[in-house]
Design an enzyme around this catalytic site. Structure first.
Site, PDB file in Angstrom:
ATOM      1  N   LYS A 754       0.752  -1.267   0.022  1.00  0.00           N
ATOM      2  CA  LYS A 754      -0.147   0.064  -0.006  1.00  0.00           C
ATOM      3  C   LYS A 754       0.946   1.321   0.076  1.00  0.00           C
ATOM      4  O   LYS A 754       2.056   1.283   0.358  1.00  0.00           O
ATOM      5  CB  LYS A 754      -0.919  -0.203   1.195  1.00  0.00           C
ATOM      6  CG  LYS A 754      -2.169  -1.138   0.994  1.00  0.00           C
ATOM      7  CD  LYS A 754      -3.060  -0.998   2.114  1.00  0.00           C
ATOM      8  CE  LYS A 754      -4.365  -1.924   1.587  1.00  0.00           C
ATOM      9  NZ  LYS A 754      -5.551  -1.754   2.498  1.00  0.00           N
ATOM     10  N   ARG A 788      -3.420 -10.149   4.896  1.00  0.00           N
ATOM     11  CA  ARG A 788      -3.752 -10.346   3.532  1.00  0.00           C
ATOM     12  C   ARG A 788      -2.908  -9.588   2.949  1.00  0.00           C
ATOM     13  O   ARG A 788      -2.552  -8.509   2.610  1.00  0.00           O
ATOM     14  CB  ARG A 788      -5.242  -9.429   3.373  1.00  0.00           C
ATOM     15  CG  ARG A 788      -5.824  -9.574   1.981  1.00  0.00           C
ATOM     16  CD  ARG A 788      -7.192  -8.973   2.007  1.00  0.00           C
ATOM     17  NE  ARG A 788      -7.846  -8.871   0.750  1.00  0.00           N
ATOM     18  CZ  ARG A 788      -7.551  -8.053  -0.400  1.00  0.00           C
ATOM     19  NH1 ARG A 788      -6.677  -7.127  -0.120  1.00  0.00           N
ATOM     20  NH2 ARG A 788      -8.225  -8.077  -1.380  1.00  0.00           N
TER      21      ARG A 788
END
Length: 814
Positions: A754, A788
């Site tokens: 991210k 995840r």
């Protein structure tokens, strides 16, 4: 100005008695620069249902794309609940800024003998906040009456009077007609007044308001007709027909009276404009409102309802009659200025009554409540309790699984009862003096105390929200055994909550808990909750994947995901990718058919199903749990029918049916904290403390899933890194991840590649693998149950390394 100073200042205004008239509020708003002049106002008055109706209006307008402010009263736990922007309470910083500007004005007005009241000041806080946040529409609940209420200093574009009953006769009048006249005075200038009033009240409303839009049943000659389709599970079916539009939906607020409120809300939203029937249906189904026939448990059935007059108590009786149960246990308390005999008479006969007194100065004594119940002559056993928690404890102990427990009589009663489910203790950690000082600084615990306990190897820091008297006793007992405690300096009313931060060894906590257990039932309930939290912190979460952190591999079957979009669009490519994830050690494969990256397009339901279902079907026989990453209940249902095992909802149950689908199929559901999905990169979300605020928001979403029938072990919480948070806030969430375990749920972290890792010199998604792996190890060490990620092999190694460091004895290399 610190928040506690601002809150204390506002609470101090309660010493000035309530008064009628809008002039003081208008004068205050003028002093503040006349904020809100450009805001479209929806004003909701009436005797019953105005809070629920206001919440429904807000939910529908948000569904239609408006930015919405909501002002309601009273609050359950925290005065900031009264003022919300797009569902989020006003920040402490905003309250402090407002009061700093308000204080000189109040001092000057006090000299002249006309300082603002608490309600007038909080009304001005709401208007000022809505103006600063640039909301499109503000939904404002009237306090008392209408014409002379502080909220009538505003000019509504549309308004409603839900209904009219005898109430507040000392301020509004002795007859229905006088009260109706006062309430109907809120009618807008250029739109009809919406109302469900009947009889003489309706006649007066029509005379006073002029043009009216009547909401009622099919036989009521109404402009908007409402049909109650009855209760199904935890929802109430309703049909609403207007002039050229029709809605059929379900409400999370139970009872036929809520169907009427929904009709009023729908009519108001149609008058605002830009609202479709689909917006109304979905918005109404998402209009959750704590303490209004709220089913908290099933075995036994536990219902909380803030009904506080005979009419609303009659509504409870009607709704409760739709449930099957053996015996009824009634936990009842009320304010001394209410018509308690008529309230009791309106409620169903109870086999056992637990008369109690909420911690509020206007509350009726339990002895008086018991005498009234006894005089009614329909109750079985009647017991008296000094506190709500003690009464609820006894009711829960006495009730069999097929019985029902009803808690009602006042929102203050409901607020105290609801804390059993809604306010977890939060356990943090001390990794070093600096981290602990940051954690405890919110309650002014000294750095010296932190250093001393850090040196002793203590790592238990518990943040609690309790009533002031409870906080004082906890502080006294923990200090007496050598622990540390700091209590918020907010001088809150006795029924509100304050923050307390507790620091000590487990043995110190255990000794303090022994004393608290002996301190009476109210303290014993707090001690039991604290004990559960400490025990939870000592143990591992129970998950299907065992004690270690499980790795969830990401399989995006989309053309536009931020990292791997377009790589696995064909079924063959997706299956090949899944097999590689499994071989690398993934215990879960998360299949997603819609991107949630900033600016992503919404995928139609049929198209998302076409992307996801063939892949899920192909993986159904694989030795791996299959998760479906979707925010649409229809897609979730199709994927579960195809063999999926887990739902991963990045919207945090935004689709009102998602929690019901998860409960129907009895599968785990990931509930993520998300402000907007897909992410709006322009959104500027203000947090006082991102971890605390996120936990508070998730706690309510967890309750929604739990009330649908899921166990907390099936509800997986995700802090939502990258969703409505800054880079600093994302790292704060990661560093304090262990605090999320206090929700009693497994914890998932989605951080893979991210943009937060730009802060550690990893500019593009392709450059962020090393940072992701480091964050995975940290998340595992902080207690994450699932991570995840895109790159499974590298992250499996990271979590195994973290597990080995935490428990070296698991490896016997000799």
């Amino acid at each position: 100005m610190e928040y506690y100073e601002a809150a204390n200042f506002l609470f101090g205004l309660r010493r000035y008695p309530s008064r009628t008239g809008v002039t003081p509020t208008r004068r205050l708003l003028e002093h503040l620069g006349s904020p809100g002049d450009d805001i479209r106002i929806v004003q909701v008055g009436g005797s019953n249902g105005k809070g629920s109706t206001a919440r429904m209006v807000e939910s529908v307008l948000r569904e239609a794309g408006y930015d919405v402010g909501l002002y309601t009263s009273p609050h359950l736990d925290d005065l900031r609940e009264r003022v919300r922007i797009n569902g989020r309470p006003v920040t402490k910083a905003a309250v402090s800024e407002f009061v700093a500007e308000l204080e000189p004005y109040v001092r000057a007005e006090t000299i002249d003998g006309a300082p603002p009241t608490f309600f007038e000041a909080v009304t001005a806080l709401a208007v000022r906040t809505f103006d600063r946040e640039n909301v499109d529409v503000a939904v404002v609940e009237v306090g008392i009456g209408g014409e002379h209420d502080a909220t009538s200093a505003l000019s509504p574009e549309v308004a409603a009077v839900t209904n009219v009953t005898l109430e507040h006769a000392d301020l509004l009048g002795d007859t229905i007609e006088e009260i109706a006249r006062d309430k109907a005075a809120i009618a807008p200038d250029d739109a009809p007044l919406v109302t469900a009033a009947t009889g003489a009240a309706l006649d007066v409303v029509r005379t006073t308001a002029g043009e009216t839009l009547r909401v009622g049943g099919p036989d009521d000659d109404a402009d908007v007709t409402v049909v109650d389709r009855g209760r199904t599970g935890v929802e109430q079916g309703v049909e609403i027909d207007g002039n050229g539009w029709r809605v059929e939906t379900a409400l999370p607020l139970l009872g036929s009276h809520q169907c009427e409120n929904a009709g009023i809300a729908a009519a108001l939203c149609r008058l605002i404009g830009g609202v479709t029937p689909d917006d109304i249906g979905r918005g109404l189904r998402n209009a959750h409102w704590p303490g209004r026939f709220e089913v908290m448990d099933r075995n036994p059935l536990v219902v909380l309802d803030g009904a506080h007059n005979p009419g609303s108590c009659a509504g409870i009786a009607e709704t409760l009659s739709t449930f099957e149960y053996d015996e009824l246990h009634l936990v009842f308390g009320a304010m001394g200025d209410k018509d308690v005999p008529e309230m009791v008479a309106a409620l169903p006969a109870a086999d056992a009554v637990y008369a109690c007194r909420p911690d509020f100065d206007r509350a009726e004594a339990p002895e008086s409540v018991a005498a009234i119940v006894e005089g009614d002559g329909r109750a079985g056993a009647i017991d008296r309790f000094d506190t709500v928690s003690a009464a609820l404890d006894d009711a829960l102990d006495a009730a069999e699984p097929d019985d029902a427990i009803l808690v009602c009589g006042s929102l203050f009663v409901v607020a105290e009862a609801r804390r059993r489910w809604s306010h977890p203790f939060v356990t943090g950690r001390i990794s070093d003096g600096e981290t602990a000082a940051e954690l405890l600084g919110r309650a002014d615990v000294s750095a010296e105390a932190v250093d001393r306990h850090s040196a002793d190897g203590v790592h238990r820091v518990v943040t609690a929200r309790v009533r002031p008297a409870q906080a004082d006793r906890i502080e006294r007992e923990l200090l007496s055994v050598g622990g540390e405690c700091a209590v918020s300096a907010v001088d809150a009313p006795s029924h509100d909550l304050v923050d307390a931060v507790l620091l000590g060894t487990r043995s110190q906590f255990d000794r303090a808990l022994e004393r608290l257990h002996d301190g009476g039932s109210d303290l014993a309930a707090v001690a039991a909750a604290l004990e559960r939290e400490l025990d939870r912190d000592d143990g591992a979460s129970e998950t299907p994947w065992g004690d270690d952190t499980a790795v969830m591999g990401i399989l995006n079957v989309t053309p536009d995901s931020f990292y791997d979009g377009g790589r696995y669009e064909t079924v063959d490519d997706a299956i090949d990718r899944a097999e590689r994830l499994i071989d690398a050690g993934a215990e879960i494969v998360d299949v997603g058919g819609e991107s949630t990256r900033p600016g992503a397009e919404t995928v139609p339901i049929d198209e998302e199903i076409e992307r996801v279902v063939p892949v899920v079907e192909a993986l159904a026989e694989a030795d791996v749990a299959v998760s479906v990453d979707t925010r649409k209940a229809a897609v979730a249902r199709a994927a579960l029918d195809a063999g999926a095992d887990i739902l991963n909802d990045v919207s945090g149950l935004e689709d009102p049916e998602m929690r019901l689908v998860a409960a129907e199929y009895n599968v785990p559901v990931v509930v993520m904290h998300s402000i907007q999905t897909p992410v709006d990169p322009e959104a500027n979300v203000a947090y006082d403390d991102v971890v605390t605020d996120t936990i508070d928001a998730l706690a309510e979403r967890v309750l929604l899933a739990e009330k649908a029938g899921l166990d907390r072990s099936q509800i997986i919480v995700d802090p939502g890194l990258g969703f409505g948070k800054s880079t600093t806030e994302n790292f704060e969430l990661l560093g304090r991840l262990d605090e999320f375990r206090s929700l009693g749920c497994p914890v998932l972290v989605g951080h893979s590649r991210k943009s937060m890792f730009r802060a550690v010199d990893r500019g593009t998604a392709e450059e962020r693998l090393a940072a992701t792996v480091a964050a995975s190890a940290l998340a595992a060490e902080r207690g994450a149950d699932i991570i995840r990620v895109h790159d499974v092999a590298e992250n499996v190694a990271a979590v195994k390394t973290a597990a080995a460091a935490a428990d070296p004895d698991r490896f016997d290399d000799r």
